[in-house]
Design an enzyme around this catalytic site. Structure first.
Site, short mmCIF file in Angstrom:
data_model
loop_
_atom_site.label_atom_id
_atom_site.label_comp_id
_atom_site.label_asym_id
_atom_site.label_seq_id
_atom_site.Cartn_x
_atom_site.Cartn_y
_atom_site.Cartn_z
N LYS A 89 -5.55 -4.61 3.58
CA LYS A 89 -4.49 -4.71 2.56
C LYS A 89 -3.20 -3.98 2.97
O LYS A 89 -2.11 -4.53 2.85
CB LYS A 89 -4.99 -4.14 1.23
CG LYS A 89 -6.08 -4.94 0.56
CD LYS A 89 -6.47 -4.37 -0.79
CE LYS A 89 -7.19 -3.05 -0.70
NZ LYS A 89 -8.53 -3.15 -0.05
N THR A 90 -3.35 -2.75 3.44
CA THR A 90 -2.15 -1.97 3.76
C THR A 90 -1.37 -2.60 4.90
O THR A 90 -0.14 -2.72 4.84
CB THR A 90 -2.55 -0.52 4.11
OG1 THR A 90 -3.13 0.09 2.96
CG2 THR A 90 -1.34 0.29 4.54
N GLU A 102 -0.11 -3.74 -2.96
CA GLU A 102 -1.53 -3.91 -2.69
C GLU A 102 -2.27 -4.12 -4.00
O GLU A 102 -1.83 -3.64 -5.05
CB GLU A 102 -2.09 -2.68 -1.97
CG GLU A 102 -1.59 -2.52 -0.56
CD GLU A 102 -2.28 -1.39 0.17
OE1 GLU A 102 -3.48 -1.14 -0.09
OE2 GLU A 102 -1.61 -0.74 0.99
#
Length: 459
Positions: free
Chosen positions: A122-123, A166
């Site tokens: 995600k990051t 996110e």
């Protein structure tokens, strides 16, 4: 549920304001004219930054911090019912919002809110897409779950209709969001202290897809098993990436001398787009980039802008992050704390210059260590040399009878030597005596294992 009126700023108090996500939301509210206060256990660069921007930060959590009775209190799942500020807020009748609920309300203020979800990546994917939007001059507001040096932190407040964040599945927090574009990178077993099993996790991701409006779009990894169960009944448009049957398929993948990939994307109609060159290693980053590219193309971002941004992307903190060299060996730090992430990172390391790959792994939470014990052992065995620290407890207490020595025994069952030390100092001393020129040392885990590499660089 309490509703914040962003046209009429009020006083918002954050319990745990120094967290990576909480600090970002606090900064956004400060930029919108809200009075912001909060508490945290200790001072940090994030709390110092908030104080410099006008927030009132208390160190130590106690009921006296709410003496001026804020209009709303924001908290996370890490805050339990016995927290003194939580108790005081309830007694004072102050309305509460979870971190996810506040973030969801923020998303409603933007025309193009984008939420990046998935068990892993995600990051990195959020940061890739963010850099593309910045390079395109869209002036987005960004909320990233890690430090992204291109924006000087984890948050950027823009002035356009673009909002990128996110979307974490833990405690179903992402079900409080209101995205127009959603991304699902992958779905695997994790957070089994909250979810019952993989079916429970898939059910939550299916509900996340259901949040998207009819004129919205879900971008999803087409290699997720039984993907039709997740997408067939959605009202939104669905775009897939992954294998040859998907809308976008990475092809012609090659690697440079540092393990950084280049690739093309072949579309469903047979067209080939690219090449795209990355400055971060690993096959997994090809797929992260494919998701970001699919979103960028949906937003009609120029192809040359996409290529340049991806080439310029140097990663985020704690994602195969180069820390430096000492005694001729290289130190890399990585956030991997799930067997799939460990496997991806160590396979990427094989393409990075090295003589011997050392992995210093800090297991994260007792429940995760117990749930994936054999999988951890197999994944870590990709490294040539393995060292374990004590388990990083995070939100948990040791009630499961599991320890790093349990994992050590499991690794040794596979015929792979593994060392365990109870202190960082012991590990650092061992490494300085045994790690040699041209070795690659990776500190790995979601806790504070990064300190080992940083301490070594000071020696």
């Amino acid at each position: 549920m309490y509703q914040i009126d962003f046209k009429n700023p009020v006083h918002v108090f954050f319990i745990g304001i120094g967290g990576i996500s909480m600090s970002g939301l606090a900064e956004i509210l400060l930029s919108e004219g809200f009075k912001v206060s909060g508490s945290d256990r200790q001072q940090s660069p994030l709390t110092e930054s908030l104080q410099a921007k006008g927030a009132c930060v208390h160190y130590g959590q106690k009921k006296e911090n709410l003496a001026d009775k804020p209009d709303c209190i924001v908290y996370t799942s890490a805050i339990k019912n016995d927290n003194p500020e939580f108790i005081a807020g309830k007694e004072l009748g102050i309305p509460f919002l979870t971190r996810a609920q506040l973030l969801g309300q923020m998303m409603k203020c933007y025309q193009i809110p984008i939420a990046v979800s998935g068990t892993h990546g995600k990051t990195t994917t959020t940061s890739m897409l963010s850099l593309i939007l910045l390079e395109a001059g869209t002036d987005p507001t960004l909320s990233i779950g890690g430090i992204f040096h291109a924006i000087g932190g984890n948050i950027r407040v823009g002035a356009s209709d673009y909002f990128v964040t996110e979307a974490c599945e833990y405690t179903n927090s992402f079900l409080s969001f209101f995205p127009k574009i959603g991304i699902i990178l992958n779905i695997e077993e994790d957070h089994l202290d909250f979810f019952k099993d993989i079916d429970d996790i898939r059910h939550s991701f299916h509900k996340f897809g259901g949040l998207l409006p009819e004129d919205g779009t879900l971008i999803i990894n087409g290699n997720i098993p039984q993907i039709e169960q997740l997408t067939d009944d959605l009202r939104c448009r669905v775009i897939t990436y992954g294998s040859s049957s998907c809308d976008y398929c990475p092809t012609d993948i090659t690697y440079d001398e540092f393990g950084n990939p280049s690739f093309f994307l072949t579309t469903a109609d047979g067209a080939k787009e690219g090449p795209y060159r990355l400055s971060v290693p690993g096959l997994y980053n090809v797929y992260n980039a494919a998701a970001a590219i699919a979103a960028a193309k949906l937003l009609a971002i120029d192809e040359n802008v996409i290529r340049k941004a991806l080439s310029d992307f140097k990663g985020t903190d704690r994602r195969f992050e180069y820390k430096g060299q000492v005694n001729g060996f290289t130190i890399i730090d990585d956030y991997a704390h799930h067997p799939t992430e460990i496997t991806a990172t160590l396979n990427a390391a094989k393409n990075y210059p090295h003589k011997t790959i050392w992995c210093i792994f800090q297991p994260h939470t007792y429940s995760r260590t117990k749930a994936f014990l054999s999988a951890f052992a197999g994944a870590l065995s990709i490294a040539d040399r393995i060292i374990l620290t004590d388990i990083y407890a995070a939100r948990e207490k040791d009630t499961l009878g599991i320890s790093s020595e349990t994992l050590q025994a499991e690794i040794r069952k596979l015929g792979h030597e593994c060392l365990y030390f109870s202190s960082f100092e012991e590990i650092e001393n061992y490494v300085m005596e045994n790690c040699t020129k041209d070795d690659l040392l990776i500190t790995m885990g979601a806790g504070d294992v990064v300190k080992i590499g940083e301490n070594l660089l000071r020696k």
